[in-house]
Design a protein around this motif. Structure first.
Motif, PDB file in Angstrom:
ATOM      1  N   UNK A 151       0.713  -1.177   0.171  1.00  0.00           N
ATOM      2  CA  UNK A 151      -0.298   0.112  -0.068  1.00  0.00           C
ATOM      3  C   UNK A 151       1.002   1.190   0.003  1.00  0.00           C
ATOM      4  N   UNK A 152       0.250   2.216  -1.172  1.00  0.00           N
ATOM      5  CA  UNK A 152       1.335   3.779  -0.814  1.00  0.00           C
ATOM      6  C   UNK A 152       0.908   4.082   1.243  1.00  0.00           C
ATOM      7  N   UNK A 153       1.992   4.769   1.365  1.00  0.00           N
ATOM      8  CA  UNK A 153       2.496   5.594   2.478  1.00  0.00           C
ATOM      9  C   UNK A 153       1.602   7.091   2.046  1.00  0.00           C
ATOM     10  N   UNK A 154       0.675   7.305   3.490  1.00  0.00           N
ATOM     11  CA  UNK A 154       0.125   8.974   2.307  1.00  0.00           C
ATOM     12  C   UNK A 154       1.715  10.334   3.425  1.00  0.00           C
ATOM     13  N   UNK A 155       1.592  10.985   3.364  1.00  0.00           N
ATOM     14  CA  UNK A 155       2.890  11.951   3.633  1.00  0.00           C
ATOM     15  C   UNK A 155       2.752  11.926   5.427  1.00  0.00           C
ATOM     16  N   UNK A 156       1.740  11.730   5.316  1.00  0.00           N
ATOM     17  CA  UNK A 156       1.432  11.922   7.235  1.00  0.00           C
ATOM     18  C   UNK A 156       1.556  13.238   7.731  1.00  0.00           C
ATOM     19  N   UNK A 157       0.992  13.878   6.981  1.00  0.00           N
ATOM     20  CA  UNK A 157       0.155  15.191   7.083  1.00  0.00           C
ATOM     21  C   UNK A 157      -0.484  15.384   8.416  1.00  0.00           C
ATOM     22  N   UNK A 158      -0.011  16.552   9.759  1.00  0.00           N
ATOM     23  CA  UNK A 158      -0.205  16.394  10.822  1.00  0.00           C
ATOM     24  C   UNK A 158      -1.306  17.867  10.776  1.00  0.00           C
ATOM     25  N   UNK A 159      -2.228  17.927  11.455  1.00  0.00           N
ATOM     26  CA  UNK A 159      -3.089  19.371  11.772  1.00  0.00           C
ATOM     27  C   UNK A 159      -2.475  20.227  11.577  1.00  0.00           C
ATOM     28  N   UNK A 160      -1.091  20.118  12.477  1.00  0.00           N
ATOM     29  CA  UNK A 160      -0.360  21.388  12.875  1.00  0.00           C
ATOM     30  C   UNK A 160       0.632  21.951  11.679  1.00  0.00           C
ATOM     31  N   UNK A 161       0.679  20.843  10.721  1.00  0.00           N
ATOM     32  CA  UNK A 161       1.584  21.044   9.835  1.00  0.00           C
ATOM     33  C   UNK A 161       2.707  20.341   9.851  1.00  0.00           C
ATOM     34  N   UNK A 162       2.608  20.028  10.960  1.00  0.00           N
ATOM     35  CA  UNK A 162       4.486  18.960  10.917  1.00  0.00           C
ATOM     36  C   UNK A 162       4.275  17.775  10.808  1.00  0.00           C
ATOM     37  N   UNK A 163       5.247  17.289   9.800  1.00  0.00           N
ATOM     38  CA  UNK A 163       4.941  15.135   9.762  1.00  0.00           C
ATOM     39  C   UNK A 163       5.573  15.061   9.818  1.00  0.00           C
ATOM     40  N   UNK A 164       4.227  13.852  10.113  1.00  0.00           N
ATOM     41  CA  UNK A 164       6.414  12.470  10.502  1.00  0.00           C
ATOM     42  C   UNK A 164       6.566  12.329   8.968  1.00  0.00           C
ATOM     43  N   UNK A 165       8.476  11.629   9.443  1.00  0.00           N
ATOM     44  CA  UNK A 165       8.490  11.323   8.217  1.00  0.00           C
ATOM     45  C   UNK A 165       8.496  10.222   7.724  1.00  0.00           C
ATOM     46  N   UNK A 166       8.906   9.143   6.467  1.00  0.00           N
ATOM     47  CA  UNK A 166       8.362   8.481   5.571  1.00  0.00           C
ATOM     48  C   UNK A 166       8.977   6.881   6.612  1.00  0.00           C
ATOM     49  N   UNK A 167       9.889   7.223   7.077  1.00  0.00           N
ATOM     50  CA  UNK A 167      10.704   6.396   7.196  1.00  0.00           C
ATOM     51  C   UNK A 167      10.072   6.323   8.955  1.00  0.00           C
ATOM     52  N   UNK A 168       9.215   7.168   9.831  1.00  0.00           N
ATOM     53  CA  UNK A 168       8.960   6.700  10.959  1.00  0.00           C
ATOM     54  C   UNK A 168       7.596   6.463  10.546  1.00  0.00           C
ATOM     55  N   UNK A 169       6.503   6.520   9.586  1.00  0.00           N
ATOM     56  CA  UNK A 169       5.698   5.709   8.990  1.00  0.00           C
ATOM     57  C   UNK A 169       5.967   4.194   8.664  1.00  0.00           C
ATOM     58  N   UNK A 170       6.677   4.199   8.099  1.00  0.00           N
ATOM     59  CA  UNK A 170       7.358   2.514   7.431  1.00  0.00           C
ATOM     60  C   UNK A 170       7.771   1.710   8.500  1.00  0.00           C
ATOM     61  N   UNK A 171       7.834   2.445  10.251  1.00  0.00           N
ATOM     62  CA  UNK A 171       9.001   1.591  10.834  1.00  0.00           C
ATOM     63  C   UNK A 171       8.120   1.378  11.618  1.00  0.00           C
ATOM     64  N   UNK A 172       6.527   2.384  11.807  1.00  0.00           N
ATOM     65  CA  UNK A 172       5.463   1.601  12.014  1.00  0.00           C
ATOM     66  C   UNK A 172       4.707   0.677  11.931  1.00  0.00           C
ATOM     67  N   UNK A 173       4.224   0.927  10.662  1.00  0.00           N
ATOM     68  CA  UNK A 173       3.759   0.228   9.864  1.00  0.00           C
ATOM     69  C   UNK A 173       4.050  -1.442  10.374  1.00  0.00           C
ATOM     70  N   UNK A 174       4.929  -1.618  10.565  1.00  0.00           N
ATOM     71  CA  UNK A 174       6.453  -2.610  10.715  1.00  0.00           C
ATOM     72  C   UNK A 174       6.031  -2.969  11.580  1.00  0.00           C
ATOM     73  N   UNK A 175       6.530  -2.377  12.728  1.00  0.00           N
ATOM     74  CA  UNK A 175       5.695  -2.525  13.831  1.00  0.00           C
ATOM     75  C   UNK A 175       4.693  -3.596  14.462  1.00  0.00           C
TER      76      UNK A 175
END
Length: 152
Positions: free
Chosen positions: A12-36
């Motif tokens: 599945x594609x990984x969304x950019x992870x944009x959060x309401x405050x404009x901060x983003x979770x990095x792609x590496x963070x999202x991939x790592x969390x998805x794996x965990x």
């Protein structure tokens, strides 16, 4: 509109992870969390399956047949209840893990479901399936009279 990127090894594609405050979770963070989260979901499914098999093997009857008095039977009842409670706790945690995986896919991971503020990365590191920030989780636990598996 969420920007989606495909990450090798993920179907599945990984969304950019944009959060309401404009901060983003990095792609590496999202991939790592998805794996965990996927690993935890797999482990929980195995624990649930084992617990159900154990329960289906009629452990209660085996214990009850070996005991003679009511006190010992109450111990057998307690052991059966504990097994079922463990399964219930695992199922509840699996629901949280699956909700977190859905949030990653939808691009809302790391955003509190109550206040819609970003969940601190430190909290996500400790509990990748967190759906609420710490303050909202505390309010939720105090407002919900049912026992929570996280308070065990």
């Amino acid at each position: 509109m969420l920007e989606r990127k495909t990450v090798p090894g993920n179907e599945l594609p990984i969304p950019s992870g944009r959060r309401p405050d404009g901060d983003t979770l990095g792609q590496d963070d999202l991939v790592r969390f998805r794996k965990q989260l996927r690993q935890r979901a797999e482990a929980l499914r195995a624990e649930i399956r084992e617990g159900l098999i154990k329960y289906d093997e009629d452990q209660y009857q085996a214990i009850a047949d070996r005991v003679g008095d009511f006190e010992e039977r109450s111990v057998a009842d307690l052991l059966t209840d504990i097994d079922l409670s463990e399964i219930d706790r695992d199922v509840a945690e699996l629901k949280d893990v699956e909700a977190a995986l859905t949030a990653i896919a939808e691009g809302t991971y790391g955003v509190c479901i109550d206040c819609e503020e970003p969940i601190p990365l430190e909290r996500l590191e400790k509990l990748p399936s967190a759906r609420r920030c710490r303050n909202c989780q505390e309010r939720f636990e105090h407002a919900d009279p049912r026992p929570s598996y996280r308070r065990l």
